[in-house]
Motif scaffolding. Structure first.
Motif, mmCIF file in Angstrom:
data_model
loop_
_atom_site.group_PDB
_atom_site.id
_atom_site.type_symbol
_atom_site.label_atom_id
_atom_site.label_comp_id
_atom_site.label_asym_id
_atom_site.label_seq_id
_atom_site.Cartn_x
_atom_site.Cartn_y
_atom_site.Cartn_z
ATOM 1 N N PHE A 27 13.089 1.916 -8.050
ATOM 2 C CA PHE A 27 12.652 3.164 -8.649
ATOM 3 C C PHE A 27 12.161 4.060 -7.512
ATOM 4 O O PHE A 27 12.156 3.644 -6.354
ATOM 5 C CB PHE A 27 11.551 2.924 -9.697
ATOM 6 C CG PHE A 27 10.257 2.403 -9.137
ATOM 7 C CD1 PHE A 27 9.132 3.209 -9.104
ATOM 8 C CD2 PHE A 27 10.155 1.109 -8.644
ATOM 9 C CE1 PHE A 27 7.935 2.733 -8.593
ATOM 10 C CE2 PHE A 27 8.967 0.625 -8.136
ATOM 11 C CZ PHE A 27 7.850 1.449 -8.108
ATOM 12 N N ILE A 28 11.744 5.275 -7.839
ATOM 13 C CA ILE A 28 11.194 6.182 -6.833
ATOM 14 C C ILE A 28 9.666 6.073 -6.929
ATOM 15 O O ILE A 28 9.065 6.594 -7.870
ATOM 16 C CB ILE A 28 11.629 7.652 -7.076
ATOM 17 C CG1 ILE A 28 13.142 7.789 -7.245
ATOM 18 C CG2 ILE A 28 11.101 8.550 -5.959
ATOM 19 C CD1 ILE A 28 13.974 7.531 -6.026
ATOM 20 N N PRO A 29 9.031 5.361 -5.992
ATOM 21 C CA PRO A 29 7.585 5.152 -6.084
ATOM 22 C C PRO A 29 6.789 6.452 -5.953
ATOM 23 O O PRO A 29 7.241 7.411 -5.326
ATOM 24 C CB PRO A 29 7.263 4.241 -4.902
ATOM 25 C CG PRO A 29 8.543 3.804 -4.341
ATOM 26 C CD PRO A 29 9.601 4.728 -4.821
ATOM 27 N N GLU A 30 5.589 6.431 -6.523
ATOM 28 C CA GLU A 30 4.681 7.566 -6.389
ATOM 29 C C GLU A 30 4.423 7.808 -4.899
ATOM 30 O O GLU A 30 4.219 6.871 -4.137
ATOM 31 C CB GLU A 30 3.375 7.263 -7.112
ATOM 32 C CG GLU A 30 2.440 8.438 -7.202
ATOM 33 C CD GLU A 30 1.208 8.137 -8.024
ATOM 34 O OE1 GLU A 30 0.193 8.799 -7.773
ATOM 35 O OE2 GLU A 30 1.258 7.260 -8.897
ATOM 36 N N GLY A 31 4.459 9.018 -4.493
ATOM 37 C CA GLY A 31 4.238 9.344 -3.083
ATOM 38 C C GLY A 31 5.511 9.453 -2.276
ATOM 39 O O GLY A 31 5.516 10.064 -1.215
ATOM 40 N N ALA A 32 6.594 8.854 -2.754
ATOM 41 C CA ALA A 32 7.849 8.909 -2.002
ATOM 42 C C ALA A 32 8.378 10.333 -1.912
ATOM 43 O O ALA A 32 8.924 10.728 -0.880
ATOM 44 C CB ALA A 32 8.894 8.001 -2.644
ATOM 45 N N LEU A 33 8.208 11.103 -2.974
ATOM 46 C CA LEU A 33 8.720 12.476 -2.979
ATOM 47 C C LEU A 33 8.052 13.315 -1.893
ATOM 48 O O LEU A 33 8.709 14.123 -1.233
ATOM 49 C CB LEU A 33 8.534 13.127 -4.349
ATOM 50 C CG LEU A 33 9.250 12.457 -5.522
ATOM 51 C CD1 LEU A 33 9.013 13.239 -6.804
ATOM 52 C CD2 LEU A 33 10.725 12.289 -5.255
ATOM 53 N N THR A 41 0.823 -1.204 0.000
ATOM 54 C CA THR A 41 0.000 0.000 0.000
ATOM 55 C C THR A 41 0.857 1.254 0.000
ATOM 56 O O THR A 41 2.044 1.227 0.321
ATOM 57 C CB THR A 41 -0.912 0.030 1.238
ATOM 58 O OG1 THR A 41 -0.088 0.172 2.404
ATOM 59 C CG2 THR A 41 -1.764 -1.223 1.350
ATOM 60 N N THR A 42 0.213 2.357 -0.330
ATOM 61 C CA THR A 42 0.888 3.656 -0.296
ATOM 62 C C THR A 42 1.392 3.939 1.119
ATOM 63 O O THR A 42 2.483 4.482 1.292
ATOM 64 C CB THR A 42 -0.089 4.766 -0.747
ATOM 65 O OG1 THR A 42 -0.565 4.436 -2.047
ATOM 66 C CG2 THR A 42 0.574 6.110 -0.772
#
Length: 159
Positions: A41-47, A6-7
């Motif tokens: 990779f850099i997952p969505e939300g990580a930033l 999950t996110t």
């Protein structure tokens, strides 16, 4: 990273990475590298998580992550092949090798084959100029890459 992750679970893992490295001077790049090492990779939300942990705007973190070609927004293939595009390698035929790889794999730069086996990436200097053209295959630097050698590499990785 599993498909069921999950996110919130990703955010927790990214937060743990940030907590471990945030005391470094200039921690953003080490954190981005560690996140990519963790997930591929850099997952969505990580930033957003990184921005909150470092008290930066998401735009600042995105600006750094998007500036460097090494950071990916999508999961790479099982094998990553990077071909040097710097001047010394270009002078020794890297453009032909890159064009050959793109045709053979049926992908463009920074794309992954439909079977998710190989990601082809450009890189701008591997420090192997004396053995140009150079490539990196799954983290291993390879010198004097020509079309025949690339074909052997591709057969070894199953493409």
């Amino acid at each position: 990273m599993s498909l069921t992750e999950t996110t919130e679970e990703i955010s927790i893992r990214v937060g743990t990475i940030c907590d471990g490295l945030s005391r470094l001077e200039g921690p953003l790049l080490p954190i981005l590298h560690e996140v990519q090492e963790e997930f591929g990779f850099i997952p969505e939300g990580a930033l957003q998580t990184i921005a909150k942990k470092l008290n930066l705007s998401r735009a600042e973190v995105h600006g750094v992550a998007s500036f460097y070609h090494d950071f990916r927004e999508e999961k790479p293939g099982k094998h990553v092949i990077k071909i040097c595009r710097a001047e010394a390698c270009q002078a020794m035929g890297a453009d032909d090798v890159g064009d050959h790889a793109r045709r053979k794999l049926k992908v463009d730069w920074s794309e992954t084959t439909s079977d998710k086996n190989v990601t082809l990436e450009p890189v701008f200097c591997l420090g192997l100029c004396a053995c140009a053209p150079a490539a990196m295959v799954d983290g291993k630097v390879v010198g004097r890459v020509n079309k025949d050698r690339l074909d052997r590499i591709l057969s070894e990785v199953g493409s």
